[in-house]
Design an enzyme around this catalytic site. Structure first.
Site, PDB file in Angstrom:
ATOM      1  CG  HIS A 189      80.098  21.310  46.500  1.00  0.00           C
ATOM      2  ND1 HIS A 189      80.510  22.421  47.207  1.00  0.00           N
ATOM      3  CD2 HIS A 189      79.720  20.406  47.404  1.00  0.00           C
ATOM      4  CE1 HIS A 189      80.352  22.209  48.496  1.00  0.00           C
ATOM      5  NE2 HIS A 189      79.874  20.995  48.637  1.00  0.00           N
ATOM      6  CG  HIS A 209      72.466  18.767  52.925  1.00  0.00           C
ATOM      7  ND1 HIS A 209      72.814  18.973  54.240  1.00  0.00           N
ATOM      8  CD2 HIS A 209      73.615  18.909  52.215  1.00  0.00           C
ATOM      9  CE1 HIS A 209      74.116  19.230  54.310  1.00  0.00           C
ATOM     10  NE2 HIS A 209      74.625  19.182  53.100  1.00  0.00           N
ATOM     11  CE1 TYR A 255      72.852  21.985  49.698  1.00  0.00           C
ATOM     12  CE2 TYR A 255      73.408  21.185  47.515  1.00  0.00           C
ATOM     13  CZ  TYR A 255      73.654  21.237  48.875  1.00  0.00           C
ATOM     14  OH  TYR A 255      74.736  20.566  49.393  1.00  0.00           O
ATOM     15  CG  HIS A 298      79.623  27.092  53.627  1.00  0.00           C
ATOM     16  ND1 HIS A 298      78.905  27.427  52.512  1.00  0.00           N
ATOM     17  CD2 HIS A 298      79.914  25.779  53.498  1.00  0.00           C
ATOM     18  CE1 HIS A 298      78.758  26.364  51.748  1.00  0.00           C
ATOM     19  NE2 HIS A 298      79.349  25.344  52.326  1.00  0.00           N
ATOM     20  CD  GLU A 321      81.344  21.602  52.544  1.00  0.00           C
ATOM     21  OE1 GLU A 321      80.812  21.192  51.494  1.00  0.00           O
ATOM     22  OE2 GLU A 321      81.390  22.805  52.867  1.00  0.00           O
ATOM     23  CG  ASP A 340      78.087  19.480  55.322  1.00  0.00           C
ATOM     24  OD1 ASP A 340      79.231  19.274  54.872  1.00  0.00           O
ATOM     25  OD2 ASP A 340      77.115  19.740  54.585  1.00  0.00           O
ATOM     26  CG  ASP A 365      76.772  18.344  49.464  1.00  0.00           C
ATOM     27  OD1 ASP A 365      76.197  17.971  50.495  1.00  0.00           O
ATOM     28  OD2 ASP A 365      77.832  18.985  49.467  1.00  0.00           O
TER      29      ASP A 365
END
Ligand code: FEO
Length: 403
Positions: free
Chosen positions: A148, A228, A195, A28, A84, A86, A167
């Site tokens: 976030h 991640h 990140y 994104h 989110e 993902d 995240d």
């Protein structure tokens, strides 16, 4: 039959069952030059629990990894720490395939999942500080709103002293090496900083509160397992300290110049300004859009004290690549910067004024008048650019406390 994909053991009870996305290069709007992973974790307690899922196209990879440990239909609970897509894109299909007894999310997470996937009440709420009894083990969930997304929470597995951090503390780094100690710290710092700058920087005040809350929980954390990138088991103190440093964002003795150019004039100006900054004792990074990506500008700003933006004027406007980067950086809300604008023009020359308006919107303190040069800079023009760089270096020393 062998599984196509297998799980990776994190502790005696926890397996990584996520997916590696070697090919993604645009997340994104964030350039993911090293790909990424979507981490999901299987907790092999009395009540078998899946923590988060993966991006939709990777569901089969995740189910195959789960099946290397246990038949997926034996999963009792799913915890969605972050809605989110993902991490939730495959959730509806996983629920359909696994038919778990319960799915847990924060109150905001439940709403977000309903609004994304119209799940007809299949997701339950877990309160902030709520516990999930896994029989022989226990998970406590803590909301981390706006880190976030409004739904975000982290989950702590007491018996293994393991924090599933969604995240937070993650990075986009595709690898088959699951743990942080398999990677050079320099690489982890580069990707974790990128990140942080591109995902968490706007919420830095909340990062500081979350760090305080984690420290105040009175629990030991041996492992931090984000959604991640690598799982932290060696450098946990280091990544917590790095988050504190990035969240506090003290202005450094460094300027970030970003710009684009049509026929080379604005680029010449950028190089002369950079030389002045260097001569004045400041660190400087020059990022010309087209070669540099907006997300790399964000990363460089993490330890900068100044931002200098240049654009030629095209049809009375800023060059589109510069407008793109300004919009993106404005959204990330970097704090405490000083700077100025510059650019070349042919006849009307509005770009500098437009950039100054954008910088003011970003609350950048404009410490010098913008520099405009018609067509091609003369030696005198370039000397003026260089002098402006020296001037900014003096200001930078003052605000950064550099000697
Ligand atoms: Fe990795 Fe905010 O999703």
């Amino acid at each position: 039959m062998e599984n196509a994909f297998t799980a990776v053991k994190v502790t005696d009870h926890v397996y990584w069952v996520g997916a590696v996305d070697w090919n993604i290069r645009d997340f994104h709007g964030y350039a993911t030059d090293r790909g990424t992973t979507y981490n999901a974790y299987l907790v092999m307690a009395d009540r078998v629990t899946l923590i988060d899922t993966v991006k939709k196209p990777f569901m089969d990879e995740m189910l195959s990894r789960i099946a290397s440990v246990i038949e997926p239909s034996k999963i009792d609970f799913i915890v969605s720490n972050h809605s989110e897509m993902d991490h939730s894109g495959s959730l509806p299909a996983v629920i359909e395939a696994v038919r778990p007894e319960k799915v847990f999310a924060s109150a905001n997470g439940r709403t977000a999942l309903e609004e994304h996937f119209h799940m007809n009440g299949s997701v339950g709420e877990i309160a902030d500080g709520g516990e999930i009894d896994l029989g022989n083990m226990k998970i406590t969930c803590y909301e981390t709103r706006m880190l976030h997304w409004p739904d975000s929470m982290v989950s702590y597995l007491h018996e293994d002293r393991l924090l599933f951090s969604q995240d937070a503390f993650g990075m986009h780094l595709a690898s088959t090496d699951l743990f942080d100690d398999a990677h050079p710290l320099r690489l982890l710092e580069e990707e974790a900083a990128k990140y942080y700058a591109n995902i968490l920087m706007p919420f830095s005040h909340l990062v500081l509160k979350a760090l305080e809350r984690i420290a105040g929980l009175g629990v030991d954390i041996d492992i931090v397992a984000p959604d991640h990138g690598p799982v932290w088991r060696k450098n946990i103190g280091w990544i917590f300290d790095a988050y504190r440093r990035w969240a506090e964002r003290e202005p450094g003795n460094k300027a970030v110049i970003f710009h684009d150019t049509m026929w080379g004039s604005t680029d010449l100006m950028a190089r002369a300004i950079a030389d002045g900054l260097r001569a004045g004792g400041a660190g400087v990074k020059v990022l010309r859009l087209g070669s540099a990506h907006r997300s790399d500008i964000a990363t460089e700003l993490l330890d900068a004290g100044a931002i200098v933006v240049g654009s030629p004027t095209i049809n009375n406007q800023i060059f589109p690549t510069v407008a793109d980067a300004l919009t993106y950086i404005t959204g990330l809300k970097p704090k405490g910067l000083v700077g100025f604008a510059f650019g070349s023009y042919g006849w009307s020359g509005e770009s500098v004024k437009h950039i100054e308006e954008a910088l003011a919107g970003m609350r950048v303190e404009l410490v010098a008048e913008g520099i405009k040069v018609r067509y091609v800079p003369t030696d005198e023009d370039l000397a003026a650019c260089r002098a402006r760089g020296v001037e900014l270096a003096v200001k930078l020393r003052e605000i950064s406390g550099a000697g």
